[in-house]
Design a protein around this motif. Structure first.
Motif, PDB file in Angstrom:
ATOM      1  N   VAL A 194      -8.954  -5.819   7.113  1.00 29.50           N
ATOM      2  CA  VAL A 194      -7.793  -4.983   7.381  1.00 29.50           C
ATOM      3  C   VAL A 194      -7.695  -3.932   6.286  1.00 29.50           C
ATOM      4  O   VAL A 194      -7.908  -4.224   5.127  1.00 29.50           O
ATOM      5  CB  VAL A 194      -6.517  -5.839   7.367  1.00 29.50           C
ATOM      6  N   THR A 195      -7.429  -2.720   6.700  1.00 28.02           N
ATOM      7  CA  THR A 195      -7.145  -1.694   5.710  1.00 28.02           C
ATOM      8  C   THR A 195      -5.678  -1.788   5.373  1.00 28.02           C
ATOM      9  O   THR A 195      -4.828  -1.579   6.233  1.00 28.02           O
ATOM     10  CB  THR A 195      -7.477  -0.298   6.256  1.00 28.02           C
ATOM     11  N   ARG A 196      -5.390  -2.134   4.148  1.00 28.77           N
ATOM     12  CA  ARG A 196      -4.015  -2.375   3.759  1.00 28.77           C
ATOM     13  C   ARG A 196      -3.648  -1.405   2.647  1.00 28.77           C
ATOM     14  O   ARG A 196      -4.333  -1.322   1.645  1.00 28.77           O
ATOM     15  CB  ARG A 196      -3.889  -3.821   3.282  1.00 28.77           C
ATOM     16  N   ALA A 197      -2.602  -0.652   2.866  1.00 25.45           N
ATOM     17  CA  ALA A 197      -2.214   0.342   1.870  1.00 25.45           C
ATOM     18  C   ALA A 197      -0.738   0.202   1.539  1.00 25.45           C
ATOM     19  O   ALA A 197       0.075  -0.036   2.422  1.00 25.45           O
ATOM     20  CB  ALA A 197      -2.503   1.748   2.381  1.00 25.45           C
ATOM     21  N   THR A 198      -0.420   0.354   0.272  1.00 29.51           N
ATOM     22  CA  THR A 198       0.961   0.225  -0.167  1.00 29.51           C
ATOM     23  C   THR A 198       1.511   1.579  -0.586  1.00 29.51           C
ATOM     24  O   THR A 198       0.854   2.327  -1.302  1.00 29.51           O
ATOM     25  CB  THR A 198       1.055  -0.756  -1.346  1.00 29.51           C
ATOM     26  N   PHE A 199       2.721   1.855  -0.104  1.00 29.56           N
ATOM     27  CA  PHE A 199       3.346   3.136  -0.416  1.00 29.56           C
ATOM     28  C   PHE A 199       4.633   2.910  -1.186  1.00 29.56           C
ATOM     29  O   PHE A 199       5.397   2.003  -0.878  1.00 29.56           O
ATOM     30  CB  PHE A 199       3.678   3.899   0.874  1.00 29.56           C
ATOM     31  N   THR A 210       4.138  -2.017   2.586  1.00 28.81           N
ATOM     32  CA  THR A 210       2.708  -2.151   2.837  1.00 28.81           C
ATOM     33  C   THR A 210       2.416  -1.977   4.320  1.00 28.81           C
ATOM     34  O   THR A 210       3.098  -2.541   5.164  1.00 28.81           O
ATOM     35  CB  THR A 210       2.217  -3.523   2.366  1.00 28.81           C
ATOM     36  N   PHE A 211       1.398  -1.185   4.591  1.00 28.34           N
ATOM     37  CA  PHE A 211       1.010  -0.912   5.970  1.00 28.34           C
ATOM     38  C   PHE A 211      -0.397  -1.418   6.241  1.00 28.34           C
ATOM     39  O   PHE A 211      -1.277  -1.263   5.401  1.00 28.34           O
ATOM     40  CB  PHE A 211       1.049   0.592   6.243  1.00 28.34           C
ATOM     41  N   ASP A 212      -0.573  -1.997   7.399  1.00 25.07           N
ATOM     42  CA  ASP A 212      -1.919  -2.317   7.860  1.00 25.07           C
ATOM     43  C   ASP A 212      -2.380  -1.176   8.730  1.00 25.07           C
ATOM     44  O   ASP A 212      -1.748  -0.874   9.744  1.00 25.07           O
ATOM     45  CB  ASP A 212      -1.917  -3.606   8.689  1.00 25.07           C
ATOM     46  N   ILE A 213      -3.457  -0.535   8.335  1.00 27.87           N
ATOM     47  CA  ILE A 213      -3.996   0.521   9.177  1.00 27.87           C
ATOM     48  C   ILE A 213      -5.052  -0.125  10.051  1.00 27.87           C
ATOM     49  O   ILE A 213      -6.116  -0.516   9.604  1.00 27.87           O
ATOM     50  CB  ILE A 213      -4.587   1.677   8.359  1.00 27.87           C
TER      51      ILE A 213
END
Lengths: 233, 233
Positions: free
Chosen positions: A76-81, B80-83
DNA sequence: AAGTGGTCTAGACCACCTT
DNA sequence: AGGTGGTCTAGACCACTTG
């Protein structure tokens, strides 16, 4: 591996991550038991456990009791903002921050706001529109609803001087948060307030908070054309 | 506090979080030393440490050696977002997934792509445009550049059958990732491919990956009007 | 039933920062 | 120089899941 090197848990994590990257452990593969990795790297199992927990959180591996640890096949591509307080965001860009209250009215909750909060019945809410400026140019337009039942203090705040945004952040903790992003077309009032050409594309951050089951506030923050939000490293 | 209850580190975390919410520890306050909290809650310092680490990561408190732990005055909103892989995203919505290759050409890296990768000199890259469909309607249009130096295998992949997206996810691990979101106006080819009215606002996800210092791929994924991305709980 | 991850503990030492 | 967080260790027991 240099066995002499002391491994911190981050060190162990980086080593395992590297092995996943270089296919020592390929997608779908089962990794050795924590204990074996610990023995190999010369550290305690606790240390491996801490590293694995991090990799699992990052979505790189999947762990199951008895089942062991596996490299995820579709990582999973997981990114935090970080969704910043607008004032700080502006000031961090080295611009001068300003704020204007556009309107402030007590209204009954409209249906779409009830939906965002997940409540069944309308209540009295404070409806606030305000503009955040950077170097005296429009930057973000916010359209906010504040529940006066959970947050009656807001009624006595002078919103011409302090933005609801900042007051809430400083005085009103929340227990649940929902955030979503989308895009809208600049039209009518929105376009006018932001000085954006009608028809341009605007980035929207929507944020809703609750304290326990009670709604606090929901806001649509519409940014000026060209706005871009990047993930923290 | 029920002293009899055994506290897991998540339990300790929740207890401290609750105290911050109910102002037992107010914004700016200094919390007791880990050891004192441990004594109070009847657990080992390690357990408190683990809890605090989590709260710190979440942006609720700030910890400094010798300085102690403080409740943050402006808590950062962190989401946090899963792309997702587009196929899975579509299928999870219960729709039928389809994919169409629009174009595939070897080109020299244009300047804006060099900028995204942070490289100084152009190289030969594969430029791919493709459309993802949900229930046979356009869903996401991707415009992708793949570096053929780091990823020569891509040249022999049949991109009419398998999307570059999925091939890369399955076969090409990355070590660094940048993600950003923005909004663009639907125009020209983009509007046509997405069957979107010219002038509508489109949500854009931009994703760039590297393996070590070497670029792998950068993609602009433009979603159909109305697309919304939500944070994971 | 047994294997593997999840967590706790007590003590130790280190590293960083403030005073 | 001293205080506080950061981490390691070894051993123990628990909890989930699979064969």
């Amino acid at each position: 591996m240099n066995v002499e090197t002391r491994m911190s848990w981050t060190g162990v994590r980086d080593e395992i991550r590297a092995r996943i990257l270089n296919r020592t452990y390929a997608p779908g593969d089962k990794l050795p038991r924590d204990e074996d990795i610990a023995a190999e790297l010369g550290c305690a199992r606790t240390t491996v456990q801490r590293a694995m927990q991090d990799l699992s959180l990052a979505g790189l591996v999947e762990r199951k009791r008895k089942g062991g640890t596996h490299v995820r096949t579709d990582p999973v591509t997981r990114a935090t903002f970080d969704i910043p307080i607008t004032r700080r965001e502006v000031e961090q860009r080295g611009a001068k921050y300003n704020y204007q209250l556009i309107s402030r009215e007590l209204e009954e909750t409209p249906i779409e706001v009830m939906a965002r909060f997940g409540i069944q019945r309308p209540s009295r809410m404070l409806h606030v529109k305000a503009l955040h400026l950077a170097d005296n140019r429009p930057y973000i337009l916010e359209d906010r609803w504040i529940d006066t039942t959970s947050t009656p203090e807001i009624l006595s705040v002078d919103l011409t001087r302090e933005s609801a945004n900042e007051w809430l952040v400083r005085h009103k903790p929340y227990s649940r948060l929902e955030v979503s992003f989308s895009a809208v077309k600049a039209e009518g009032e929105t376009a006018k307030h932001l000085s954006a050409p009608v028809g341009s594309a605007l980035f929207v951050i929507e944020r809703t908070t609750w304290i326990g089951p009670a709604p606090i506030t929901t806001v649509q923050a519409v940014a000026v054309p060209g706005y871009q939000l990047s993930a923290r490293n």
